[in-house]
Design a protein around this motif. Structure first.
Motif: not given
Length: 322
Positions: A41-64
């Motif tokens: 709780r309270g941490e600010m984290v960078g989640y990076i990678g090239p296009n198609g790496a799976g970043k947005s898919t991870t975010i969409k799972m985190l939001t439901g």
């Protein structure tokens, strides 16, 4: 307390492709492949990678929005895919290429609708809106329809919208895309203050490493659905042996610059390009240049994240890196 928890999370999509004239073949695409990490709780984290790496898919799972194909995922102790409505009150989301605002309505009316949708207490809504309007410079945009806003203006509007209900965690997908230098600085300062003053947990995805450098002490790199690195940004540069570029404009044409910790890449008249390790500060190099050479101007170019990851692949096998 770990606010975000992922343990062996996977996401597999079934895809069909045409084979021949009439037949279609079914195959699977593994967008996220066994990712595990926690964010306190309270941490600010960078989640990076090239296009198609799976970043947005991870975010969409985190939001439901998406349901994991395997593994365990919790946000504030909640399973996002099973209790999406309950979780919505505790999270804020900004997708750089999509807006949560109403296209034909003025910005002010979009915020009023969110006031009702999230059932935000009147005093909290006014306080949060006034703060966002001031710090994100939105006062002159409140009566402008969203469709008439530039990408940068709309991004600032989306960030404000995501914070009206006081979320405990904020997911940001390319929050500075389309912003000019001054607007980027304002957004970064706003996010720093938000994290420091309110303890908001932030997960930031971006292709702009300057965002990461100025906002995050910790960075995670994902590629081909796998977590390749989790640690400080300086460690990432060391693993990938990345370099920044210093573009130097001199008063006149001179031989290639010779200076410790840097190497000359190119010389064109009075302009020279120097490479130096991205894991070290540019300040001592700039000071040495100013002392020894007649400078007119200079600028620093950050390494490309795709190039950093390519070097990581070349030197280490796929999988998590310490």
């Amino acid at each position: 307390m770990d606010f975000i928890e992922l343990d062996g999370v996977e996401k597999v999509f079934d895809v069909r492709r045409k084979v021949g004239r009439l037949r279609r073949e079914k195959y699977q695409v593994r967008a996220v492949d066994g990712i595990s990490f926690t964010v306190p709780r309270g941490e600010m984290v960078g989640y990076i990678g090239p296009n198609g790496a799976g970043k947005s898919t991870t975010i969409k799972m985190l939001t439901g929005i998406l349901t994991p194909s395997g593994g365990r995922l919790r946000v504030a102790g909640i399973d996002p895919s099973r209790e999406r409505t309950r979780l919505a009150q505790r999270i804020g989301v900004v997708f750089g290429q999509r807006t949560t605002l109403w296209w034909d309505l003025p910005l002010r009316d979009s915020y009023r609708l969110m006031h009702r949708m999230y059932r935000i207490p009147d005093a909290t809504f006014r306080q949060n809106l006034d703060r966002c309007v001031e710090l994100l410079d939105l006062a002159e945009l409140l009566d402008v329809p969203v469709r008439q806003l530039s990408l940068g203006q709309r991004m600032r509007g989306d960030i404000a919208a995501a914070l009206l209900h006081d979320p405990e965690v904020l997911y940001l997908d390319e929050p500075t895309i389309g912003l000019d230098v001054i607007s980027k600085a304002k957004v970064r300062e706003f996010l720093r203050d938000l994290n420091a003053e309110r303890g908001t947990t932030v997960l930031l995805t971006t292709h702009d490493l300057t965002d990461i450098e100025q906002l995050c002490k910790r960075v995670m790199v994902i590629d081909h659905g796998r977590l390749m690195y989790d640690g400080p940004l300086a460690g990432l540069h060391e693993v990938g042996e990345s370099e920044r570029t210093l573009v130097v404009d001199l008063e006149r044409e001179l031989p290639p610059i010779e200076i410790e910790s840097a190497r000359t890449l190119k010389v064109e008249g009075p302009r020279q390009w120097l490479a130096f390790p991205a894991s070290v500060s540019a300040a001592p190099l700039v000071a040495a240049l100013a002392e020894r050479y007649p400078l007119v101007d200079l600028s620093v170019r950050e390494p490309d994240i795709e190039a950093v990851i390519a070097k990581m692949y070349a030197e280490r096998s796929a999988g998590p890196l310490a």
